[in-house]
Design an enzyme around this catalytic site. Structure first.
Site, short mmCIF file in Angstrom:
data_model
loop_
_atom_site.label_atom_id
_atom_site.label_comp_id
_atom_site.label_asym_id
_atom_site.label_seq_id
_atom_site.Cartn_x
_atom_site.Cartn_y
_atom_site.Cartn_z
N THR A 41 1.18 -1.09 -0.22
CA THR A 41 -0.20 -0.06 -0.28
C THR A 41 0.80 1.24 0.26
OG1 THR A 41 0.07 0.19 2.20
CG2 THR A 41 -1.96 -0.96 0.85
N THR A 70 -5.26 -0.70 8.53
CA THR A 70 -5.18 -1.74 7.36
C THR A 70 -5.60 -2.66 7.11
OG1 THR A 70 -2.52 -1.07 7.26
CG2 THR A 70 -3.63 -2.99 5.52
N ASP A 276 -9.60 5.38 13.38
CA ASP A 276 -10.07 6.20 12.57
C ASP A 276 -11.15 6.90 12.18
OD1 ASP A 276 -6.91 5.54 11.62
OD2 ASP A 276 -7.32 4.07 10.78
#
Ligand SMILES: Nc1ncnc2c1ncn2[C@@H]1O[C@H](COP(=O)(O)OP(=O)(O)OP(=O)(O)O)[C@@H](O)[C@H]1O
Length: 296
Positions: A41, A70, A276
Site C-alpha cells: 500500500t 490496514t 480512525d
C-alpha cells in the site's frame, strides 16, 4: 483450479523488521498456495481496492500485513461482495485488537509460523452507514479526542498518546443527548461517550467487553451514565476491568441494529471507527453475523 492468495503489505507498519516479516509471510504462504501475489500500500484506500480486486478475480484468500487500520481496509474491500475470499492477517500495529480478540499471537513471526489454513473462524462484521468495521465504533468526547491525536504522536507514543489526550478531554467533558432506535425500541441517553464493540478487545484493553465474542451475532453498547465529571471518573475502573452488565456508572446493551442521532439536530459529532475518524451522526449501525471467514 490454482489456489491464489493476495498478500497486502502496509510498509509503514512494523518498524525496522517489516521487510523480514514480509519475506517470512511470503515464504509461509508459498508453502500453502499455488500462487502468491504481494502488493504494497502507498496510501489510505489502497488495501480496500487491492482486496476488492482480488475477490473479483476469485482469489482463494486475501491476507493483510499491517495495523488494525490496514486490516479494517482489507475487510472493507471484501465485505460488500457476494463472493468473499477467506481473510487472514499478520498483526504489525501497536494495538492489534482483532488479533487479541481472535487469540492470535501478537508477535508477527509467531503469527506467521502458526498459520494453519485448516483453522478458520467465522467473524461478525459491523456496518456503519456504507462502511464496515470489525472492532469498534466510538462516539463522543473520548473518541473526538482520539480523532484529534496527531499521527506523529500516535507513532511516537502509541497507546499513551490516546490515554493522555483522553484524560485531557475528560477534564473538560461534554455531554450529549443521544436518541437511539435500538432493535425497534426508542431510547434516550445522556452521555459523554458511547462505545459499540464487536469483540472483547477495545483499544488494546482485551477485557473491556468480556461477553463479546467474534461470532455472537451481536453488537455490544456501553455508555457512560455520566452527569458529572465525578461520575465519568468513577466509570473508568469498570472500563479497564471489563463491562459485563449494566451498573451504576456504565450502561450495557446488546443489539443487532440501531440508528443513532443527536437530539439537537444542528449539533455535529463525528465517530471513531476501528481507530480512525468515521462518519458523523446520524448513523445506522448493524451486525452482519459470521460474514467473513478468517484464519485464526
Ligand atoms: N506506504 C505507506 N506509507 C505511509 N502510510 C501508509 C502507507 N500505506 C498505507 N498507509 C496508511 O497507513 C494507515 C493504516 O495504518 P495501520 O493502522 O494499518 O498501521 P499502524 O499505524 O502501524 O497500526 P496501529 O494504528 O495499530 O499502530 C492507512 O490508513 C494508510 O493511510
Amino acid at each position: 483450479m490454482k489456489k491464489r492468495v493476495l498478500l497486502i503489505v502496509n510498509p509503514s507498519s512494523g518498524g525496522e523488521k517489516a521487510r523480514s516479516y514480509e519475506d517470512l509471510a511470503r515464504e509461509k504462504l508459498e508453502t500453502i498456495f499455488d500462487e502468491v501475489i504481494v502488493k504494497h500500500t502507498e496510501k489510505s484506500g489502497d488495501a480496500t481496492a487491492f482486496a476488492r480486486g482480488a475477490a473479483e478475480e476469485n482469489y482463494h484468500s486475501v491476507f493483510v500485513m499491517g495495523g488494525d487500520g490496514t486490516v479494517n481496509e482489507g475487510i472493507n474491500g471484501l465485505a460488500e461482495l457476494e463472493n468473499r475470499p477467506n481473510f487472514g492477517f499478520f498483526p504489525l500495529g501497536t494495538v492489534n485488537d482483532l488479533a487479541r480478540a481472535l487469540g492470535m499471537p501478537l508477535d508477527p513471526e509467531k503469527a506467521i509460523n502458526q498459520l494453519d489454513i485448516a483453522k478458520t473462524k467465522p467473524l461478525d462484521i459491523g456496518k456503519i452507514n456504507d462502511h464496515y468495521f470489525m472492532n469498534v465504533v466510538a462516539i463522543g468526547t473520548l473518541p473526538e479526542a482520539i480523532n484529534n491525536v496527531e499521527s506523529e504522536e500516535k507513532t511516537k507514543w502509541g497507546k499513551l498518546a490516546y490515554f493522555i489526550s483522553g484524560l485531557k478531554e475528560v477534564m473538560t467533558t461534554h455531554f450529549y443527548d443521544f436518541q437511539l432506535m435500538i432493535d425497534g425500541e426508542e431510547l434516550a441517553i445522556k452521555s459523554s461517550t458511547l462505545v459499540i464493540g464487536l469483540t472483547n478487545s477495545i483499544g488494546g484493553f482485551e477485557n473491556m467487553l468480556p461477553h463479546a465474542k467474534v461470532d455472537d451475532g451481536m453488537l455490544h453498547l456501553i455508555y457512560l451514565k455520566d452527569s458529572s465529571l465525578v461520575d465519568t471518573l468513577k466509570a473508568v475502573p469498570e472500563l479497564v476491568t471489563g463491562v459485563s452488565d449494566a451498573s451504576q456508572n456504565v450502561g450495557y446493551l446488546t443489539f443487532k441494529e440501531a440508528k443513532i442521532t443527536l437530539a439537537d439536530s444542528k449539533a455535529e459529532l463525528s465517530t471513531n471507527v476501528d481507530g480512525d475518524e468515521g462518519a458523523s451522526l446520524p448513523i445506522s449501525v448493524k451486525v452482519l453475523p459470521s460474514h467473513v471467514t478468517v484464519y485464526a
